[in-house]
Design a protein around this motif. Structure first.
Motif, PDB file in Angstrom:
ATOM      1  N   ASN A 267       0.808  -1.222   0.000  1.00  0.00           N
ATOM      2  CA  ASN A 267       0.000   0.000   0.000  1.00  0.00           C
ATOM      3  C   ASN A 267       0.840   1.271   0.000  1.00  0.00           C
ATOM      4  O   ASN A 267       0.306   2.365  -0.211  1.00  0.00           O
ATOM      5  N   THR A 270       0.589   3.728  -3.018  1.00  0.00           N
ATOM      6  CA  THR A 270      -0.450   4.751  -3.168  1.00  0.00           C
ATOM      7  C   THR A 270      -0.003   6.121  -2.670  1.00  0.00           C
ATOM      8  O   THR A 270      -0.719   7.112  -2.874  1.00  0.00           O
ATOM      9  N   LYS A 352      -2.301   4.042 -10.441  1.00  0.00           N
ATOM     10  CA  LYS A 352      -3.745   4.296 -10.480  1.00  0.00           C
ATOM     11  C   LYS A 352      -4.477   3.193 -11.240  1.00  0.00           C
ATOM     12  O   LYS A 352      -5.586   2.787 -10.858  1.00  0.00           O
ATOM     13  N   SER A 355      -5.060   0.284  -8.972  1.00  0.00           N
ATOM     14  CA  SER A 355      -6.147   0.546  -8.025  1.00  0.00           C
ATOM     15  C   SER A 355      -7.508   0.454  -8.701  1.00  0.00           C
ATOM     16  O   SER A 355      -8.476  -0.046  -8.109  1.00  0.00           O
ATOM     17  N   GLN A 356      -7.621   0.909  -9.938  1.00  0.00           N
ATOM     18  CA  GLN A 356      -8.885   0.805 -10.662  1.00  0.00           C
ATOM     19  C   GLN A 356      -9.267  -0.643 -10.943  1.00  0.00           C
ATOM     20  O   GLN A 356     -10.446  -1.005 -10.911  1.00  0.00           O
ATOM     21  N   SER A 358      -8.586  -3.173  -9.004  1.00  0.00           N
ATOM     22  CA  SER A 358      -9.098  -3.691  -7.729  1.00  0.00           C
ATOM     23  C   SER A 358     -10.524  -3.224  -7.476  1.00  0.00           C
ATOM     24  O   SER A 358     -11.381  -4.001  -7.041  1.00  0.00           O
ATOM     25  N   GLN A 359     -10.786  -1.949  -7.743  1.00  0.00           N
ATOM     26  CA  GLN A 359     -12.133  -1.444  -7.527  1.00  0.00           C
ATOM     27  C   GLN A 359     -13.132  -2.098  -8.477  1.00  0.00           C
ATOM     28  O   GLN A 359     -14.276  -2.386  -8.078  1.00  0.00           O
ATOM     29  N   SER A 380     -10.274   2.545  -1.380  1.00  0.00           N
ATOM     30  CA  SER A 380      -8.946   2.734  -1.969  1.00  0.00           C
ATOM     31  C   SER A 380      -8.015   1.550  -1.768  1.00  0.00           C
ATOM     32  O   SER A 380      -6.810   1.694  -1.929  1.00  0.00           O
ATOM     33  N   SER A 381      -8.535   0.403  -1.411  1.00  0.00           N
ATOM     34  CA  SER A 381      -7.653  -0.737  -1.165  1.00  0.00           C
ATOM     35  C   SER A 381      -7.154  -1.317  -2.486  1.00  0.00           C
ATOM     36  O   SER A 381      -7.944  -1.622  -3.376  1.00  0.00           O
ATOM     37  N   PRO A 382      -5.838  -1.481  -2.665  1.00  0.00           N
ATOM     38  CA  PRO A 382      -5.322  -2.070  -3.904  1.00  0.00           C
ATOM     39  C   PRO A 382      -5.283  -3.594  -3.881  1.00  0.00           C
ATOM     40  O   PRO A 382      -4.848  -4.200  -4.853  1.00  0.00           O
TER      41      PRO A 382
END
Length: 782
Positions: A267, A270, A352, A355-356, A358-359, A380-382
């Motif tokens: 993390n 980030t 980024k 992260s996207q 993961s979301q 915001s968790s990756p």
């Protein structure tokens, strides 16, 4: 003047010595060649290999003889230009190292200072120094040495004697990566008692965060025992679930006890983004942190970086964090080139994008039933961790709890092990179906086996895109019904197998499938080895027969290591599986194999006894012939003359062996009637119906979905249709029910009645006048 004779003799002597020396030289060269061929490896023989041959060898080692491993070729395709810059940095570092010392010093100082400044600005770590290392644990090791030099003033002179008087203590989380504490102790020369594992929260907060209150009590207890709290290793993204410790409170606790705080985790990437969660932003206040930029940005062979703050450069040099050798400073050159090539926008875009991903996966998992997620910060968790879990309703939970308290049913008591096995299978299937996703299986202390998606560690190398996540979700949707149906049918399969006499249910919690079954071989013999071989033979043949059936099930011998012997392992199933038919088929096939095996053994024994009896009867017949013919007829010459004057009439007495009856019979009737005797005929081989009647195209072990109406809705049915239906299914027999001997006899009787009725009507129709036929045709609705 030289005497010609002496000159000729000297010339001959020179030639002779030359010949001897040439022969000796040839022998030595041959010995050298033999020595080279024998002891020197092939690639080193001769004057060396050319560049093309060496590169071809490297290519063969990289790809192998068969280029079938798509994962390796996929990784090579996604190195990209930024990866080429990193590879170029390694080559340039070797080339720059040959420069003169002064020029090399200036160049390395510039590269090291630039890279350190850029990393501190990117990850919000002001006024920090950097240490570049190949092993990601080496930075923490050098930090521990720095802290030891700082807290023990006489450590440089006294060494371990200082540590003996006041033992240091290093605190790590129980959720840290495996073997970290032991590796630190081994490298530092400290006993394992210097390592303290801090448990994670169990009642409040995340189950993967360090318990701050318990850590405070542990530190105070160590101080009371005369120990020195030295360093705390915290996580900004645990290796398993990606959770972040409460870094703010941990920093306050470390300042209170004068401890060093080191932070590591995925993390930390980030910190380069515009928006950073407060839990991760607190890592910028720690004393040191380790960054693994190679996996985050997809850069091959770049070093890891440990950023730290310390005011005494001499202690940093003593701990190995800085070096006076300019060549060692060239480790930062690949990273220096890659950071310039990507730029700030390129670095932020890669982090980024992860992260996207993961979301995107987390949003899809929320809409799926039987999927449980374990995410600390959903915004915001990756890292996304999920598992298959079938939750029961309140009524089901009450009934299951009652059963667990009274009966301790195996499905309830072993539920955790079964879910771990199923999630292990699920993770392996998803990784195989969607290799670009980079999902893997992880073991968590409180939640068991889970599937983890950590794009910051894999997406840059594998080139993971949004469509890969959608494909992953589609594959997950296809696997969930299989998991749920298999989990529901396991108990029914176990009960069916336990009710069947000839089958034995084997409980194997590590098998992801319907279950494990073994066919029991019953024998009166006391030879265990023979019974074991016969059992292996029957179950091997049973597995072969089951695999020959047209079904969607997978039958195997189980896992290569750790599985039960002489068993049939059944894989995942669907909800339309007919468990009773499956168990019945396994039992019937096993009995048929056992009966055939025993029939062969009995036939072998019968044939052996028949041969012995035939030998005795032939010997007896020879003795009787000797008594009937007399001794004189046995003499060759005398016997021929005597037979010519007085022929001896004897009837032939042949023997034939009846396999069905298992006895010797006379061939007298064969000579009389010129045909086979009227011995008992062998019975017809019974054919067992192992599967129910199936519709065309329907595979085995599937529940029949046809309607219960067995006849047509038309008002009239011809007698030919009746005959066809009787051929297909006897009366009073439900769909899927096997035909017994009595049902077959009734079907034949009714078939004969219908046939006689048809013949009688055909006769009357031939004798009837034409006008009657026309009247019947007009009266018919057709």
């Amino acid at each position: 003047m030289v005497d010609p004779t002496l000159a000729e003799m000297g010339k001959n002597l020179n030639e002779a010595m030359k010949m001897l020396e040439d022969n000796q030289r040839k022998v030595e060269e041959e010995n050298e060649k033999k020595y080279a061929r024998k002891d020197i490896p092939g690639p080193l023989q001769g004057s060396g290999q050319d560049m093309v041959s060496i590169l071809q060898l490297v290519q063969n080692l990289m790809h192998g003889e068969e280029e079938e491993e798509t994962s390796q070729s996929y990784r090579l395709q996604n190195v990209g230009e930024q990866g080429h810059m990193a590879l170029l940095g390694h080559s340039l570092a070797a080339y720059i190292s040959v420069l003169d010392r002064e020029r090399l010093r200036k160049l390395t100082t510039r590269i090291l200072s630039d890279t350190t400044l850029w990393l501190c600005r990117l990850f919000r770590y002001e006024n920090g120094s950097a240490y570049y290392h190949e092993d990601d644990r080496e930075g923490l090791l050098k930090i521990c040495r720095l802290v030891i030099h700082t807290r023990y003033e006489d450590y440089t002179l006294e060494g371990f004697n200082v540590l003996y008087t006041k033992q240091p203590v290093i605190y790590i989380s129980s959720a840290a990566r495996t073997g970290l504490g032991q590796a630190l102790c081994n490298q530092l020369g400290l006993p394992l008692s210097c390592m303290c594992r801090v448990p994670c929260n169990t009642m409040f907060g995340s189950q993967h965060q360090m318990d701050v209150a318990l850590l405070d009590r542990l530190i105070k207890d160590d101080v009371e025992f005369g120990k020195l709290p030295l360093l705390l290793v915290a996580n900004a993204g645990t290796p398993g679930a990606g959770h972040t410790d409460k870094l703010g409170r941990l920093k306050e606790l470390c300042e209170q006890h004068k401890m060093w705080l080191h932070v590591e985790g995925v993390n930390l990437a980030t910190l380069a983004l515009g928006y950073v969660s407060s839990s991760v932003l607190a890592a910028t206040k720690c004393d040191s942190m380790t960054l693994t930029l190679g996996s985050w940005l997809g850069l091959p062979a770049v070093p890891a970086v440990t950023l730290y703050r310390h005011e005494d450069p001499s202690l940093s040099l003593a701990a190995g964090l800085t070096s006076s050798q300019p060549v060692e400073k060239l480790r930062a050159l690949p990273l220096w080139l890659s950071l310039q090539y990507l730029g700030h926008d390129g670095i932020v875009e890669r982090i980024k994008h992860a992260s996207q991903l993961s979301q995107r996966l987390l949003e899809n998992l929320k809409n799926l039933d039987f999927i449980k997620t374990s995410v600390e910060d959903e915004l915001s968790s990756p890292v996304v961790v999920f598992k298959f879990f079938q939750e029961y309703s309140n009524k089901d939970q009450t009934s299951h709890a009652a059963q667990a308290s009274t009966i301790q049913h195996p499905i309830i008591s072993n539920e955790g092990h079964i879910y771990d096995t199923f999630n292990q299978w699920l993770g392996e299937q998803l990784a195989q179906l969607v290799p670009a996703s980079g999902v893997d299986v992880v073991e968590l202390e409180d939640e068991g086996t889970c599937v983890r998606f950590s794009p910051l560690m894999t997406s840059a190398v594998l080139g993971t895109e949004i469509q890969d996540i959608d494909h992953l979700v589609d594959c997950l949707k296809m696997k969930i019904p299989v998991l749920t149906s298999t989990l529901q049918l396991r108990e029914e399969f176990e009960q069916e197998v336990r009710r069947t006499v000839s089958l034995l249910y084997i409980e194997d919690l590590g098998w992801p499938g319907l279950g494990v079954v073994r066919y029991n071989y019953h024998s009166d013999e006391k030879n265990d080895d023979k019974q074991e071989k016969e059992l292996e033979k029957i179950n091997t043949e049973l597995l072969k027969k089951l695999n020959e059936l047209e079904s969607d099930l997978t039958f195997s011998l189980g896992p290569e290591f750790g599985g039960q012997k002489n068993c049939v392992y059944i894989g995942m199933v669907t909800e339309d599986l007919d468990v009773s038919e499956l168990v019945e088929t396994i039992a019937a096939t096993g009995r048929e194999i056992e009966e055939n095996s025993r029939l062969l053994e009995n036939m072998t024994e019968v044939v052996r006894k028949g041969i012995q009896e035939a030998q005795l009867q032939l010997q007896k017949a020879n003795e009787e012939r000797l008594l009937e013919e007399g001794l004189l007829r046995q003499i060759p010459v005398v016997g021929s003359v005597l037979n010519w004057f007085s022929p001896f009439q004897a009837s032939p007495k042949g023997r034939t062996f009846n396999l069905t009856a298992g006895s010797l019979e006379s061939t007298e009737s064969m000579y009389v009637s010129k045909a086979q005797g009227t011995g008992s005929t062998p019975p017809t081989t019974p054919t067992s119906s192992l599967a129910k009647q199936r519709l065309p195209g329907q595979k085995a072990f599937k529940r029949s979905l046809r309607s219960s109406d067995g006849f047509s809705e038309t008002s009239s049915i011809s007698h030919c249709d009746d005959l066809d239906k009787l051929d297909q299914r006897p009366p009073n027999l439900s769909p899927g029910q096997e035909q017994g001997p009595l049902d077959m006899e009734r079907a034949e009787e009714q078939k004969e009645v219908v046939q006689a009725k048809t013949d009688t009507e055909d006769i009357h129709s031939d004798q009837s006048p034409p006008d009657c036929t026309k009247a019947e045709e007009q009266a018919s609705p057709r």
